[in-house]
Design an enzyme around this catalytic site. Structure first.
Site, mmCIF file in Angstrom:
data_model
loop_
_atom_site.group_PDB
_atom_site.id
_atom_site.type_symbol
_atom_site.label_atom_id
_atom_site.label_comp_id
_atom_site.label_asym_id
_atom_site.label_seq_id
_atom_site.Cartn_x
_atom_site.Cartn_y
_atom_site.Cartn_z
ATOM 1 N N ASP A 247 49.481 40.388 33.729
ATOM 2 C CA ASP A 247 48.917 39.256 32.997
ATOM 3 C C ASP A 247 47.779 38.638 33.790
ATOM 4 O O ASP A 247 48.007 38.076 34.858
ATOM 5 C CB ASP A 247 50.000 38.191 32.768
ATOM 6 N N ASP B 8 55.509 39.930 23.798
ATOM 7 C CA ASP B 8 55.347 39.364 25.138
ATOM 8 C C ASP B 8 55.688 37.878 25.089
ATOM 9 O O ASP B 8 55.043 37.111 24.380
ATOM 10 C CB ASP B 8 53.875 39.572 25.544
HETATM 11 ZN ZN ZN Z 1 51.212 39.524 28.891
#
Ligand code: ZN
Length: 200
Positions: free
Chosen positions: A12, A154
């Site tokens: 991320d 997610d």
């Molecule tokens: Zn992510």
């Protein structure tokens, strides 16, 4: 991670602008690559200018780059094609409030569609159940248009929500907090897998 049975590493990247938080950039991916040779490098860009990250991430060994339609806007289709031209896979993502209709023109050029099941930017949040309707919608569109993108979720994925996400049609589950909890990665991944037994 590989020893725990995970095949993908989801990175991320946050720029402190598209989302309020700041994480890391391509240099960290570059540093992780030599010690994670067997993992599929899945980079999720939560940044305002995703195009600027593509080349450095390809050099760092990214195999999939996913960016947000809310960030790239009208450049989204070109950006998906640009990423594919680097010889890697391209993904497109939506925040919880963005409808799937925003992606319609993009689906045939995407290898993966990432449905954010929490507001992007922070770990440890609870999954927003209504976001799974978008997963169902994407399954339907994929069938209707004979496409082959993977559907990824997610945010807030744990042994309670993972079965719901898979039942809705998710192909790839991203889990952060629930995997790293108490530093027991192997046990946590086992618990996640166990929660999915008998599904698909
Ligand atoms: Zn992510």
């Amino acid at each position: 991670m590989r020893q725990s049975g995970c095949r993908w590493l989801h990175l991320d990247m946050m720029d402190g602008h598209f989302v309020p938080n700041l994480s890391f950039g391509p240099m960290v991916a570059d540093a992780l690559r030599p010690v994670s040779k067997e993992l599929f490098f899945d980079c999720h860009l939560m940044v305002t200018d995703p195009r600027n990250y593509v080349k450095p991430l390809v050099t760092a060994g990214a195999q999939l780059i996913t960016f947000h339609v809310e960030a790239a806007g009208e450049d989204s289709l070109n950006l998906l094609r640009y990423i594919r031209r680097q010889g890697i896979q391209a993904g497109i993502s939506v925040r919880p409030k963005t409808p799937v209709s925003e992606l319609k023109e993009l689906l045939s050029s995407a290898d993966l569609v990432l449905v954010m099941t929490v507001e992007p930017g922070f770990g440890g949040q609870k999954l927003i159940p209504s976001t799974l309707n978008k997963v169902r919608e994407l399954v339907h569109l994929r069938e209707e248009q004979a496409l082959s993108y993977l559907i990824q979720v997610d945010g807030g994925i744990d042994p309670d929500t993972a079965p719901l996400a898979v039942a809705a049609g998710s192909d790839v589950l991203v889990a952060g907090s629930s995997v790293f909890r108490a530093n027991k990665v192997r046990e946590n991944v086992r618990a996640l897998r166990k929660s999915l037994q008998g599904l698909r």
